[in-house]
Design a protein around this motif. Structure first.
Motif, PDB file in Angstrom:
ATOM      1  N   LYS A 186       0.855  -1.190   0.000  1.00  0.00           N
ATOM      2  CA  LYS A 186       0.000   0.000   0.000  1.00  0.00           C
ATOM      3  C   LYS A 186       0.890   1.239   0.000  1.00  0.00           C
ATOM      4  O   LYS A 186       1.902   1.274   0.715  1.00  0.00           O
ATOM      5  CB  LYS A 186      -0.916   0.012   1.217  1.00  0.00           C
ATOM      6  N   ALA A 187       0.518   2.226  -0.805  1.00  0.00           N
ATOM      7  CA  ALA A 187       1.322   3.447  -0.916  1.00  0.00           C
ATOM      8  C   ALA A 187       0.421   4.664  -0.853  1.00  0.00           C
ATOM      9  O   ALA A 187      -0.757   4.606  -1.231  1.00  0.00           O
ATOM     10  CB  ALA A 187       2.113   3.446  -2.221  1.00  0.00           C
ATOM     11  N   ILE A 188       0.990   5.755  -0.389  1.00  0.00           N
ATOM     12  CA  ILE A 188       0.284   7.036  -0.424  1.00  0.00           C
ATOM     13  C   ILE A 188       1.194   8.040  -1.113  1.00  0.00           C
ATOM     14  O   ILE A 188       2.397   8.109  -0.839  1.00  0.00           O
ATOM     15  CB  ILE A 188      -0.128   7.494   0.995  1.00  0.00           C
ATOM     16  N   ILE A 189       0.637   8.790  -2.079  1.00  0.00           N
ATOM     17  CA  ILE A 189       1.395   9.772  -2.846  1.00  0.00           C
ATOM     18  C   ILE A 189       0.770  11.138  -2.617  1.00  0.00           C
ATOM     19  O   ILE A 189      -0.393  11.365  -2.960  1.00  0.00           O
ATOM     20  CB  ILE A 189       1.397   9.433  -4.348  1.00  0.00           C
ATOM     21  N   ILE A 190       1.539  12.050  -2.033  1.00  0.00           N
ATOM     22  CA  ILE A 190       1.030  13.394  -1.750  1.00  0.00           C
ATOM     23  C   ILE A 190       1.382  14.297  -2.933  1.00  0.00           C
ATOM     24  O   ILE A 190       2.306  15.094  -2.901  1.00  0.00           O
ATOM     25  CB  ILE A 190       1.623  13.964  -0.440  1.00  0.00           C
ATOM     26  N   ASN A 191       0.633  14.130  -3.990  1.00  0.00           N
ATOM     27  CA  ASN A 191       0.821  14.901  -5.228  1.00  0.00           C
ATOM     28  C   ASN A 191      -0.016  14.203  -6.290  1.00  0.00           C
ATOM     29  O   ASN A 191       0.020  12.973  -6.390  1.00  0.00           O
ATOM     30  CB  ASN A 191       2.297  14.915  -5.645  1.00  0.00           C
ATOM     31  N   ARG A 192      -0.758  14.966  -7.069  1.00  0.00           N
ATOM     32  CA  ARG A 192      -1.488  14.366  -8.181  1.00  0.00           C
ATOM     33  C   ARG A 192      -1.308  15.195  -9.452  1.00  0.00           C
ATOM     34  O   ARG A 192      -2.232  15.380 -10.241  1.00  0.00           O
ATOM     35  CB  ARG A 192      -2.972  14.178  -7.853  1.00  0.00           C
ATOM     36  N   SER A 193      -0.113  15.703  -9.631  1.00  0.00           N
ATOM     37  CA  SER A 193       0.171  16.465 -10.849  1.00  0.00           C
ATOM     38  C   SER A 193       0.158  15.535 -12.052  1.00  0.00           C
ATOM     39  O   SER A 193       0.366  14.318 -11.924  1.00  0.00           O
ATOM     40  CB  SER A 193       1.545  17.145 -10.744  1.00  0.00           C
ATOM     41  N   GLU A 194      -0.067  16.113 -13.227  1.00  0.00           N
ATOM     42  CA  GLU A 194      -0.080  15.321 -14.447  1.00  0.00           C
ATOM     43  C   GLU A 194       1.329  14.911 -14.874  1.00  0.00           C
ATOM     44  O   GLU A 194       1.484  14.005 -15.697  1.00  0.00           O
ATOM     45  CB  GLU A 194      -0.760  16.100 -15.577  1.00  0.00           C
ATOM     46  N   GLU A 248      -5.341   8.107   8.751  1.00  0.00           N
ATOM     47  CA  GLU A 248      -5.746   6.696   8.759  1.00  0.00           C
ATOM     48  C   GLU A 248      -5.073   5.920   7.632  1.00  0.00           C
ATOM     49  O   GLU A 248      -4.543   4.818   7.837  1.00  0.00           O
ATOM     50  CB  GLU A 248      -7.272   6.608   8.620  1.00  0.00           C
ATOM     51  N   LEU A 249      -5.080   6.498   6.436  1.00  0.00           N
ATOM     52  CA  LEU A 249      -4.479   5.827   5.280  1.00  0.00           C
ATOM     53  C   LEU A 249      -2.957   5.792   5.400  1.00  0.00           C
ATOM     54  O   LEU A 249      -2.321   4.794   5.038  1.00  0.00           O
ATOM     55  CB  LEU A 249      -4.889   6.529   3.990  1.00  0.00           C
ATOM     56  N   THR A 269       5.413  13.140  10.837  1.00  0.00           N
ATOM     57  CA  THR A 269       6.122  11.892  11.155  1.00  0.00           C
ATOM     58  C   THR A 269       5.239  10.940  11.954  1.00  0.00           C
ATOM     59  O   THR A 269       5.310   9.718  11.779  1.00  0.00           O
ATOM     60  CB  THR A 269       7.413  12.201  11.931  1.00  0.00           C
ATOM     61  N   GLU A 270       4.387  11.497  12.811  1.00  0.00           N
ATOM     62  CA  GLU A 270       3.524  10.644  13.640  1.00  0.00           C
ATOM     63  C   GLU A 270       2.496   9.874  12.813  1.00  0.00           C
ATOM     64  O   GLU A 270       1.888   8.909  13.302  1.00  0.00           O
ATOM     65  CB  GLU A 270       2.814  11.464  14.717  1.00  0.00           C
ATOM     66  N   SER A 271       2.308  10.267  11.552  1.00  0.00           N
ATOM     67  CA  SER A 271       1.361   9.568  10.676  1.00  0.00           C
ATOM     68  C   SER A 271       2.017   8.462   9.867  1.00  0.00           C
ATOM     69  O   SER A 271       1.352   7.820   9.042  1.00  0.00           O
ATOM     70  CB  SER A 271       0.688  10.562   9.728  1.00  0.00           C
ATOM     71  N   LEU A 272       3.323   8.254  10.063  1.00  0.00           N
ATOM     72  CA  LEU A 272       4.029   7.207   9.328  1.00  0.00           C
ATOM     73  C   LEU A 272       3.861   5.853   9.999  1.00  0.00           C
ATOM     74  O   LEU A 272       3.901   5.743  11.230  1.00  0.00           O
ATOM     75  CB  LEU A 272       5.523   7.521   9.244  1.00  0.00           C
ATOM     76  N   LYS A 273       3.696   4.829   9.200  1.00  0.00           N
ATOM     77  CA  LYS A 273       3.714   3.454   9.693  1.00  0.00           C
ATOM     78  C   LYS A 273       5.152   3.091  10.069  1.00  0.00           C
ATOM     79  O   LYS A 273       6.102   3.501   9.404  1.00  0.00           O
ATOM     80  CB  LYS A 273       3.215   2.524   8.580  1.00  0.00           C
ATOM     81  N   GLU A 274       5.320   2.341  11.141  1.00  0.00           N
ATOM     82  CA  GLU A 274       6.660   1.893  11.532  1.00  0.00           C
ATOM     83  C   GLU A 274       7.288   1.095  10.384  1.00  0.00           C
ATOM     84  O   GLU A 274       6.692   0.149   9.868  1.00  0.00           O
ATOM     85  CB  GLU A 274       6.585   1.007  12.779  1.00  0.00           C
ATOM     86  N   GLY A 275       8.492   1.508   9.975  1.00  0.00           N
ATOM     87  CA  GLY A 275       9.197   0.786   8.921  1.00  0.00           C
ATOM     88  C   GLY A 275       8.829   1.185   7.505  1.00  0.00           C
ATOM     89  O   GLY A 275       9.257   0.532   6.549  1.00  0.00           O
ATOM     90  N   ALA A 276       8.059   2.256   7.345  1.00  0.00           N
ATOM     91  CA  ALA A 276       7.665   2.699   6.008  1.00  0.00           C
ATOM     92  C   ALA A 276       8.883   3.145   5.190  1.00  0.00           C
ATOM     93  O   ALA A 276       9.912   3.536   5.741  1.00  0.00           O
ATOM     94  CB  ALA A 276       6.664   3.845   6.112  1.00  0.00           C
ATOM     95  N   VAL A 277       8.739   3.067   3.869  1.00  0.00           N
ATOM     96  CA  VAL A 277       9.741   3.609   2.945  1.00  0.00           C
ATOM     97  C   VAL A 277       9.261   4.986   2.507  1.00  0.00           C
ATOM     98  O   VAL A 277       8.126   5.126   2.033  1.00  0.00           O
ATOM     99  CB  VAL A 277       9.915   2.687   1.733  1.00  0.00           C
ATOM    100  N   CYS A 278      10.098   6.003   2.685  1.00  0.00           N
ATOM    101  CA  CYS A 278       9.701   7.381   2.380  1.00  0.00           C
ATOM    102  C   CYS A 278      10.576   7.948   1.262  1.00  0.00           C
ATOM    103  O   CYS A 278      11.814   7.858   1.330  1.00  0.00           O
ATOM    104  CB  CYS A 278       9.820   8.261   3.624  1.00  0.00           C
ATOM    105  N   ILE A 279       9.929   8.547   0.272  1.00  0.00           N
ATOM    106  CA  ILE A 279      10.637   9.138  -0.873  1.00  0.00           C
ATOM    107  C   ILE A 279      10.069  10.524  -1.116  1.00  0.00           C
ATOM    108  O   ILE A 279       8.837  10.705  -1.163  1.00  0.00           O
ATOM    109  CB  ILE A 279      10.462   8.274  -2.137  1.00  0.00           C
ATOM    110  N   ASN A 280      10.938  11.503  -1.279  1.00  0.00           N
ATOM    111  CA  ASN A 280      10.517  12.873  -1.577  1.00  0.00           C
ATOM    112  C   ASN A 280      11.051  13.274  -2.949  1.00  0.00           C
ATOM    113  O   ASN A 280      12.252  13.202  -3.196  1.00  0.00           O
ATOM    114  CB  ASN A 280      11.067  13.835  -0.516  1.00  0.00           C
TER     115      ASN A 280
END
Length: 333
Positions: A186-194, A248-249, A269-280
């Motif tokens: 499961k992934a979350i992407i904070i951006n929906r640009s074209e 939640e997501l 940071t408090e909304s991150l799942k433990e062990g998540a992979v983060c990319i900016n």
């Protein structure tokens, strides 16, 4: 007295480290293309157009030039002080047979006119993969431009770079067949640009991932369609982007990818799942300094990998053009 819980510290993985896994391959391919494919024997030649004063675009142009010089490509940055003349300059480059690839450092006008400019670049020279044909193929998971499967379609370079980063980090499960290697993720992407966010969500969904795509207004869920292996992804609107739904997501996401183009945004940071992979992939730092207290792997920027994918795309375009020219035309057989 109980022992204190050990402090977890994830790893930072730099894009320069990841890009090294592609530089030798691309440099060698560039030399092969120069000697065996290009009719004039010259280095592959990329032209970038800069018609803004955005520091992110300026930095991207500098990285592009240095990478080209290091890897055996020719590069020219063409500044266009009056953006109203940019279309004319692009058309001139389209008609210059010495130029193999063209790119624009966006934003230019910052509106629908930028969408138009993407289509002005000749499809055969579009190293960023922004032409509507490439986008349509990507969204429908079509890998080739021809029935013979000799002409590979081009994937937008920044979404492709993020996919390659996820592969490098072993987030993709190579034991599973192609098209399923993000199965169960499961992934979350904070951006929906074209340019990045939406195509990235589609690419990841087509590989089996459940992707939550977030913009200012709402959250959408991208999943792979039912039926054929390479079927088009499906999109479901989950409603307004509220702090409660986003948290939640996020707490359930194995992968968190950010691309918010403002300096004051920080993913909590408090909304991150433990062990998540983060990319900016934003020019701005979208994660706080304590991100590694929760994230297992953190990639703070993607620029150098993106440039590698851009050059990889250009070599593919040169090969495509070579195959098209070599193919007998009607009446020549």
């Amino acid at each position: 007295m109980s022992n204190p819980k050990p402090v977890f510290a994830g790893r930072t993985i730099l894009s320069s480290t990841i890009s090294k896994s592609y530089t030798q391959e691309i440099a060698e391919k560039s030399e092969l293309v120069r000697t065996n494919v290009k009719p004039n024997g010259k280095k592959p030649y990329l032209v970038g157009f800069l018609a803004n004063d955005d520091p992110a675009a300026e930095a991207y142009a500098t990285w592009t030039q240095k990478t080209c010089e290091d890897m055996g490509f020719e590069y020219s940055l063409r500044r266009v002080p009056n953006k109203d003349f940019l279309e004319e300059k692009i058309i001139e480059a389209n008609n210059d047979n010495d130029i193999d690839g063209i790119m624009i450092y966006f934003p230019v006008f910052g509106d629908a006119q930028d969408q138009y400019l993407k289509q002005v670049i000749k499809m055969e020279k579009d190293v960023e993969g922004l032409n509507h044909t490439y986008y349509q193929n990507m969204y429908h998971n079509i890998r080739y431009l021809d029935e013979e499967k000799k002409l590979k379609s081009i994937v937008p370079c920044t979404p492709l770079a993020i996919i390659k980063i996820l592969e490098f980090l072993k987030v993709y499960n190579s034991l599973l067949p192609l098209g399923n290697r993000l199965y169960g993720k499961k992934a979350i992407i904070i951006n929906r640009s074209e340019i990045v966010g939406r195509p990235l969500a589609a690419l990841m969904a087509n590989d089996g991932c459940t992707v939550y795509s977030v913009d200012v207004h709402n959250i959408q869920k991208f999943t792979r369609g039912e039926g054929l292996k390479f079927s088009k992804h499906q999109v479901e609107d989950l409603g307004a982007n509220t702090p409660e739904l986003l948290k939640e997501l996020s707490l359930d996401a194995d992968i968190v990818i950010t691309g918010v183009p403002v300096d004051n945004y920080k993913f909590p940071t408090e909304s991150l799942k433990e062990g998540a992979v983060c990319i900016n992939f934003s020019f701005h730092k979208n994660f706080s300094d304590d991100v590694k207290s929760k994230a297992s792997l953190y990639v703070p920027s993607t620029g150098k990998v993106t440039i590698c994918m851009l050059l990889r795309n250009m070599l593919r375009l040169i090969e495509n053009n070579y195959h098209k020219e070599a193919k007998p035309q009607v009446g020549e057989q």
